[in-house]
Scaffold this motif. Sequence first.
Motif, PDB file in Angstrom:
ATOM      1  N   ASN A 184      21.687  42.061  10.210  1.00  0.00           N
ATOM      2  CA  ASN A 184      21.357  42.819  11.411  1.00  0.00           C
ATOM      3  C   ASN A 184      20.053  42.409  12.065  1.00  0.00           C
ATOM      4  OD1 ASN A 184      23.413  45.182  11.681  1.00  0.00           O
ATOM      5  ND2 ASN A 184      23.032  44.954   9.506  1.00  0.00           N
ATOM      6  N   VAL A 185      19.468  41.307  11.620  1.00  0.00           N
ATOM      7  CA  VAL A 185      18.228  40.811  12.217  1.00  0.00           C
ATOM      8  C   VAL A 185      18.503  39.460  12.863  1.00  0.00           C
ATOM      9  CG1 VAL A 185      15.843  40.133  11.805  1.00  0.00           C
ATOM     10  CG2 VAL A 185      16.848  41.997  10.470  1.00  0.00           C
ATOM     11  N   GLU A 186      18.224  39.358  14.159  1.00  0.00           N
ATOM     12  CA  GLU A 186      18.357  38.075  14.852  1.00  0.00           C
ATOM     13  C   GLU A 186      16.965  37.507  15.050  1.00  0.00           C
ATOM     14  OE1 GLU A 186      20.599  38.566  18.426  1.00  0.00           O
ATOM     15  OE2 GLU A 186      22.512  38.341  17.384  1.00  0.00           O
ATOM     16  N   PHE A 187      16.652  36.482  14.298  1.00  0.00           N
ATOM     17  CA  PHE A 187      15.318  35.894  14.313  1.00  0.00           C
ATOM     18  C   PHE A 187      15.397  34.494  14.895  1.00  0.00           C
ATOM     19  CE2 PHE A 187      11.766  33.535  12.581  1.00  0.00           C
ATOM     20  CZ  PHE A 187      10.721  34.432  12.701  1.00  0.00           C
ATOM     21  N   TYR A 188      14.474  34.173  15.804  1.00  0.00           N
ATOM     22  CA  TYR A 188      14.437  32.849  16.419  1.00  0.00           C
ATOM     23  C   TYR A 188      13.047  32.233  16.213  1.00  0.00           C
ATOM     24  CZ  TYR A 188      18.544  34.708  18.776  1.00  0.00           C
ATOM     25  OH  TYR A 188      19.770  35.276  19.039  1.00  0.00           O
ATOM     26  N   ASP A 189      12.961  30.936  16.417  1.00  0.00           N
ATOM     27  CA  ASP A 189      11.672  30.260  16.335  1.00  0.00           C
ATOM     28  C   ASP A 189      10.688  30.920  17.306  1.00  0.00           C
ATOM     29  OD1 ASP A 189      12.899  28.528  14.612  1.00  0.00           O
ATOM     30  OD2 ASP A 189      13.148  26.925  16.078  1.00  0.00           O
ATOM     31  N   GLY A 190       9.453  31.011  16.881  1.00  0.00           N
ATOM     32  CA  GLY A 190       8.427  31.602  17.740  1.00  0.00           C
ATOM     33  C   GLY A 190       7.058  31.176  17.292  1.00  0.00           C
ATOM     34  N   THR A 191       6.082  32.028  17.488  1.00  0.00           N
ATOM     35  CA  THR A 191       4.715  31.770  17.053  1.00  0.00           C
ATOM     36  C   THR A 191       4.310  32.825  16.036  1.00  0.00           C
ATOM     37  OG1 THR A 191       3.709  33.175  18.753  1.00  0.00           O
ATOM     38  CG2 THR A 191       4.138  30.865  19.339  1.00  0.00           C
ATOM     39  N   LYS A 192       3.146  32.632  15.450  1.00  0.00           N
ATOM     40  CA  LYS A 192       2.611  33.624  14.519  1.00  0.00           C
ATOM     41  C   LYS A 192       2.592  35.005  15.166  1.00  0.00           C
ATOM     42  CE  LYS A 192      -1.769  34.884  12.262  1.00  0.00           C
ATOM     43  NZ  LYS A 192      -3.134  34.417  11.914  1.00  0.00           N
ATOM     44  N   GLU A 193       2.118  35.077  16.405  1.00  0.00           N
ATOM     45  CA  GLU A 193       1.949  36.363  17.071  1.00  0.00           C
ATOM     46  C   GLU A 193       3.285  37.010  17.413  1.00  0.00           C
ATOM     47  OE1 GLU A 193      -1.702  34.145  17.128  1.00  0.00           O
ATOM     48  OE2 GLU A 193       0.305  33.581  17.813  1.00  0.00           O
ATOM     49  N   THR A 194       4.241  36.233  17.962  1.00  0.00           N
ATOM     50  CA  THR A 194       5.536  36.829  18.331  1.00  0.00           C
ATOM     51  C   THR A 194       6.313  37.268  17.096  1.00  0.00           C
ATOM     52  OG1 THR A 194       6.685  34.675  18.381  1.00  0.00           O
ATOM     53  CG2 THR A 194       5.674  35.447  20.439  1.00  0.00           C
ATOM     54  N   THR A 195       6.154  36.520  16.001  1.00  0.00           N
ATOM     55  CA  THR A 195       6.841  36.883  14.760  1.00  0.00           C
ATOM     56  C   THR A 195       6.313  38.199  14.204  1.00  0.00           C
ATOM     57  OG1 THR A 195       7.305  34.577  14.212  1.00  0.00           O
ATOM     58  CG2 THR A 195       7.335  36.148  12.397  1.00  0.00           C
ATOM     59  N   LEU A 196       4.986  38.343  14.155  1.00  0.00           N
ATOM     60  CA  LEU A 196       4.399  39.583  13.650  1.00  0.00           C
ATOM     61  C   LEU A 196       4.772  40.764  14.548  1.00  0.00           C
ATOM     62  CD1 LEU A 196       0.861  38.328  12.545  1.00  0.00           C
ATOM     63  CD2 LEU A 196       2.819  38.862  11.087  1.00  0.00           C
ATOM     64  N   ASP A 197       4.758  40.548  15.858  1.00  0.00           N
ATOM     65  CA  ASP A 197       5.156  41.616  16.787  1.00  0.00           C
ATOM     66  C   ASP A 197       6.607  42.027  16.561  1.00  0.00           C
ATOM     67  OD1 ASP A 197       2.678  41.726  17.971  1.00  0.00           O
ATOM     68  OD2 ASP A 197       3.220  40.498  19.706  1.00  0.00           O
ATOM     69  N   TYR A 198       7.455  41.041  16.332  1.00  0.00           N
ATOM     70  CA  TYR A 198       8.870  41.323  16.116  1.00  0.00           C
ATOM     71  C   TYR A 198       9.086  42.136  14.845  1.00  0.00           C
ATOM     72  CZ  TYR A 198      13.839  40.447  15.271  1.00  0.00           C
ATOM     73  OH  TYR A 198      15.174  40.597  15.013  1.00  0.00           O
ATOM     74  N   PHE A 199       8.447  41.723  13.760  1.00  0.00           N
ATOM     75  CA  PHE A 199       8.597  42.468  12.506  1.00  0.00           C
ATOM     76  C   PHE A 199       7.979  43.874  12.631  1.00  0.00           C
ATOM     77  CE2 PHE A 199       8.910  38.338   9.844  1.00  0.00           C
ATOM     78  CZ  PHE A 199      10.284  38.333  10.013  1.00  0.00           C
ATOM     79  N   ASN A 200       6.864  43.987  13.364  1.00  0.00           N
ATOM     80  CA  ASN A 200       6.290  45.308  13.624  1.00  0.00           C
ATOM     81  C   ASN A 200       7.312  46.204  14.310  1.00  0.00           C
ATOM     82  OD1 ASN A 200       3.687  44.945  12.591  1.00  0.00           O
ATOM     83  ND2 ASN A 200       2.883  44.137  14.505  1.00  0.00           N
ATOM     84  N   ASN A 201       7.964  45.657  15.312  1.00  0.00           N
ATOM     85  CA  ASN A 201       8.937  46.425  16.081  1.00  0.00           C
ATOM     86  C   ASN A 201      10.118  46.862  15.221  1.00  0.00           C
ATOM     87  OD1 ASN A 201      10.084  47.431  18.683  1.00  0.00           O
ATOM     88  ND2 ASN A 201      11.617  45.848  18.266  1.00  0.00           N
ATOM     89  N   LEU A 202      10.595  45.954  14.358  1.00  0.00           N
ATOM     90  CA  LEU A 202      11.711  46.297  13.478  1.00  0.00           C
ATOM     91  C   LEU A 202      11.353  47.457  12.560  1.00  0.00           C
ATOM     92  CD1 LEU A 202      13.162  42.856  12.280  1.00  0.00           C
ATOM     93  CD2 LEU A 202      14.090  44.382  14.009  1.00  0.00           C
ATOM     94  N   LEU A 203      10.195  47.364  11.928  1.00  0.00           N
ATOM     95  CA  LEU A 203       9.787  48.394  10.980  1.00  0.00           C
ATOM     96  C   LEU A 203       9.514  49.719  11.683  1.00  0.00           C
ATOM     97  CD1 LEU A 203       7.435  46.215   8.753  1.00  0.00           C
ATOM     98  CD2 LEU A 203       9.694  47.069   8.134  1.00  0.00           C
ATOM     99  N   ASP A 204       8.940  49.652  12.891  1.00  0.00           N
ATOM    100  CA  ASP A 204       8.672  50.871  13.650  1.00  0.00           C
ATOM    101  C   ASP A 204       9.963  51.515  14.152  1.00  0.00           C
ATOM    102  OD1 ASP A 204       5.970  50.566  13.259  1.00  0.00           O
ATOM    103  OD2 ASP A 204       5.580  49.723  15.250  1.00  0.00           O
ATOM    104  N   THR A 205      10.891  50.687  14.628  1.00  0.00           N
ATOM    105  CA  THR A 205      12.149  51.197  15.174  1.00  0.00           C
ATOM    106  C   THR A 205      12.941  51.955  14.118  1.00  0.00           C
ATOM    107  OG1 THR A 205      12.290  49.408  16.801  1.00  0.00           O
ATOM    108  CG2 THR A 205      14.341  50.556  16.272  1.00  0.00           C
TER     109      THR A 205
END
Length: 335
Positions: A69-90
């Motif tokens: 249920n996680v769609e992860f794409y190449d990104g940067t350190k910052e976008t990756t951390l933001d994405y994981f933050n969003n998943l855990l918060d959601t």
Amino acid sequence: MKDKIYDIVIIGGGPGGIGSAIEAAAHKIGEILLIEKTDNHSNTIRKFYKDNKRVDKDYKGQVTTLQGNVEFYDGTKETTLDYFNNLLDTEKIDARFNTEVEKIIRNKETDLLEIHTSIGLIQTKNAIVAIGKMGKPNKPDYKIPPSIKAQVNFNLDKCSTNEKILVVGGGNSAAEYAYDLADQNNNVTLVYRKATFSRLNETNENLLKKYNGEEKLRLRMNTDILSLENEEDKIKVEFNDGYSVLFDRIIYAIGGTTPVDFLKSCGISVNEDEQPIFDEHHETSAKDIYVAGDIAFKSGGSIAIALNHGYHIVNNILRKRGKIFSHTEKFSKSE
């Protein structure tokens, strides 16, 4: 927390742990707890990746199809951390940071797993060990004199600028340390015991060669270190080619080791390479204890594979409950 019973407790806040938590939450598996020994999730990315560093979904170009249920794409350190933050918060994942785990023991009377932590005893029906290997780095066989230990690193902590630094290793971490330090106006040498690199991804290998060609750093290939000495508060490094050189600092990036003692304290069997033994569902010899992420890789592994570990583990837990496993709406991340 002692009286509360969790359905799943996840130890480790990297991609394997996050993937497991999101899969469990997406399928409403019950009470979920994520435990991380540092002060936030994704510690390796936060600590060892420089700002704006690229974060790849796949390892060394080995394309992996995400199954959960996680769609992860190449990104940067910052976008990756933001994405994981969003998943855990959601998903409102219950997390305990700055929490050490000592061991996992099954209570024979309740048939529950008891996780002994720095904040007390936690009971759960299932446990997922998703810890990394960076916490216990490999160390050299030769002696490191106590008088120079403050100048010996196993990461980039305490590094500054305008130092003469020796980086030891031939993997991606060593390469990234070397060119990052070179960018900080340090005089950097990378020493590797083999004549050619065999474990670098294409980007890191090209950067090393470029920096070497531009004399931003120096590569000493096919060279071993024989000994270290303190010479007037500098590190005197004796090489096997007959030369000795003085450095301000030495950084080892020669791999991590599986925390065998911890695995054994949880009743998890390991093989001759001291890797945890687990089945196709990632369940170990200790019933209802699973492994995911770095701990389940013999060598290197990708974020995508770690996320898939969570999918397979939750799938198996649901199967044990007799429930039908199905996909839910996936979370997506733009580059």
